[in-house]
Design a protein around this motif. Sequence first.
Motif, PDB file in Angstrom:
ATOM      1  N   HIS A  52      -1.306 -24.298  78.887  1.00 32.63           N
ATOM      2  CA  HIS A  52      -1.490 -22.864  78.658  1.00 32.63           C
ATOM      3  C   HIS A  52      -1.323 -22.559  77.165  1.00 32.63           C
ATOM      4  O   HIS A  52      -0.356 -22.961  76.559  1.00 32.63           O
ATOM      5  N   PRO A  53      -2.278 -21.851  76.572  1.00 31.66           N
ATOM      6  CA  PRO A  53      -2.195 -21.567  75.132  1.00 31.66           C
ATOM      7  C   PRO A  53      -1.007 -20.671  74.782  1.00 31.66           C
ATOM      8  O   PRO A  53      -0.629 -19.795  75.562  1.00 31.66           O
ATOM      9  N   VAL A  54      -0.436 -20.921  73.626  1.00 27.76           N
ATOM     10  CA  VAL A  54       0.687 -20.124  73.139  1.00 27.76           C
ATOM     11  C   VAL A  54       0.355 -19.618  71.736  1.00 27.76           C
ATOM     12  O   VAL A  54      -0.550 -20.108  71.081  1.00 27.76           O
ATOM     13  N   GLY A  55       1.116 -18.629  71.305  1.00 28.02           N
ATOM     14  CA  GLY A  55       0.989 -18.143  69.940  1.00 28.02           C
ATOM     15  C   GLY A  55       0.136 -16.903  69.784  1.00 28.02           C
ATOM     16  O   GLY A  55       0.068 -16.342  68.690  1.00 28.02           O
ATOM     17  N   ARG A  56      -0.508 -16.466  70.863  1.00 28.28           N
ATOM     18  CA  ARG A  56      -1.360 -15.277  70.779  1.00 28.28           C
ATOM     19  C   ARG A  56      -1.318 -14.550  72.117  1.00 28.28           C
ATOM     20  O   ARG A  56      -1.514 -15.153  73.176  1.00 28.28           O
ATOM     21  N   ALA A  57      -1.042 -13.261  72.072  1.00 29.23           N
ATOM     22  CA  ALA A  57      -1.001 -12.472  73.299  1.00 29.23           C
ATOM     23  C   ALA A  57      -2.376 -12.505  73.964  1.00 29.23           C
ATOM     24  O   ALA A  57      -3.413 -12.503  73.290  1.00 29.23           O
ATOM     25  N   HIS A  58      -2.377 -12.544  75.290  1.00 32.06           N
ATOM     26  CA  HIS A  58      -3.638 -12.580  76.026  1.00 32.06           C
ATOM     27  C   HIS A  58      -3.418 -12.176  77.481  1.00 32.06           C
ATOM     28  O   HIS A  58      -2.292 -12.118  77.964  1.00 32.06           O
ATOM     29  N   GLU A  59      -4.509 -11.896  78.165  1.00 29.32           N
ATOM     30  CA  GLU A  59      -4.500 -11.641  79.600  1.00 29.32           C
ATOM     31  C   GLU A  59      -4.834 -12.954  80.309  1.00 29.32           C
ATOM     32  O   GLU A  59      -5.775 -13.649  79.919  1.00 29.32           O
ATOM     33  N   TYR A  60      -4.058 -13.265  81.317  1.00 28.05           N
ATOM     34  CA  TYR A  60      -4.217 -14.521  82.055  1.00 28.05           C
ATOM     35  C   TYR A  60      -4.691 -14.216  83.464  1.00 28.05           C
ATOM     36  O   TYR A  60      -3.987 -13.559  84.233  1.00 28.05           O
ATOM     37  N   LEU A  61      -5.893 -14.655  83.783  1.00 23.57           N
ATOM     38  CA  LEU A  61      -6.408 -14.524  85.137  1.00 23.57           C
ATOM     39  C   LEU A  61      -5.864 -15.691  85.944  1.00 23.57           C
ATOM     40  O   LEU A  61      -6.353 -16.808  85.843  1.00 23.57           O
ATOM     41  N   TRP A  62      -4.829 -15.428  86.737  1.00 25.87           N
ATOM     42  CA  TRP A  62      -4.173 -16.481  87.503  1.00 25.87           C
ATOM     43  C   TRP A  62      -5.056 -16.904  88.668  1.00 25.87           C
ATOM     44  O   TRP A  62      -5.297 -18.087  88.875  1.00 25.87           O
ATOM     45  N   MET A  63      -5.518 -15.923  89.432  1.00 26.38           N
ATOM     46  CA  MET A  63      -6.352 -16.236  90.594  1.00 26.38           C
ATOM     47  C   MET A  63      -7.236 -15.043  90.902  1.00 26.38           C
ATOM     48  O   MET A  63      -6.876 -13.900  90.605  1.00 26.38           O
ATOM     49  N   ILE A  64      -8.340 -15.343  91.543  1.00 23.85           N
ATOM     50  CA  ILE A  64      -9.200 -14.296  92.072  1.00 23.85           C
ATOM     51  C   ILE A  64      -9.681 -14.763  93.436  1.00 23.85           C
ATOM     52  O   ILE A  64     -10.045 -15.926  93.603  1.00 23.85           O
TER      53      ILE A  64
END
Length: 197
Positions: free
Chosen positions: A113-125
């Motif tokens: 999982h990328p770190v260092g930058r805020a983001h939205e994470y789509l866990w599941m759909i």
Amino acid sequence: MGVAIRTAGEGDRELVVRLLDQAFQDDPVSGWVFPGAEYRRSTHHRLMAAFTGIVLDDGRIDVTEDGSACALWLSVPAEAHDADDDGPAQLRAAVDLGNERVELIGRLTARIHPVGRAHEYLWMIGVAPERQGEGLGSALVQHVLDRCDREDLPAYLEASSARSRVLYERFGFELAGRPLELPDGPLMWPMWREPRG
């Protein structure tokens, strides 16, 4: 035709768990975590219930107004997270103590999982099987990506099948490093999307 979308609440817990359980029964990663159709049918829902609980507590679940599809999102801050925390072990203990893959999938995805930058994470759909192919999942994804674009936020996900990878590429997601090779199992594709101005 627009798709009406609302934010799920505690009263939607069973609906979301059912949608995710049905939608992921034939998913390659779910098949790896819970090998064997009967085992998966009897146990998989417990993992979906745990995921639903985590996101109800710490994230956001969008659901179509007719209850046929849902998307689980987490807002991830820029600060680094600890990929070796006790979360995956606790998840395994709660879901299926004898199944080390429940813990392993959590540890492996946390490491990429990328770190260092805020983001939205789509866990599941998840979309009800009888409603798949109608654009409901796309509407749920676009709903949050529109906000990401307005707020200049990137988005991240792990595609669990080659089919879903192609779908996410249409939304502007690109591969973010090498695919994750599950031991003796399928690939997962980490994907990143920069906001569009």
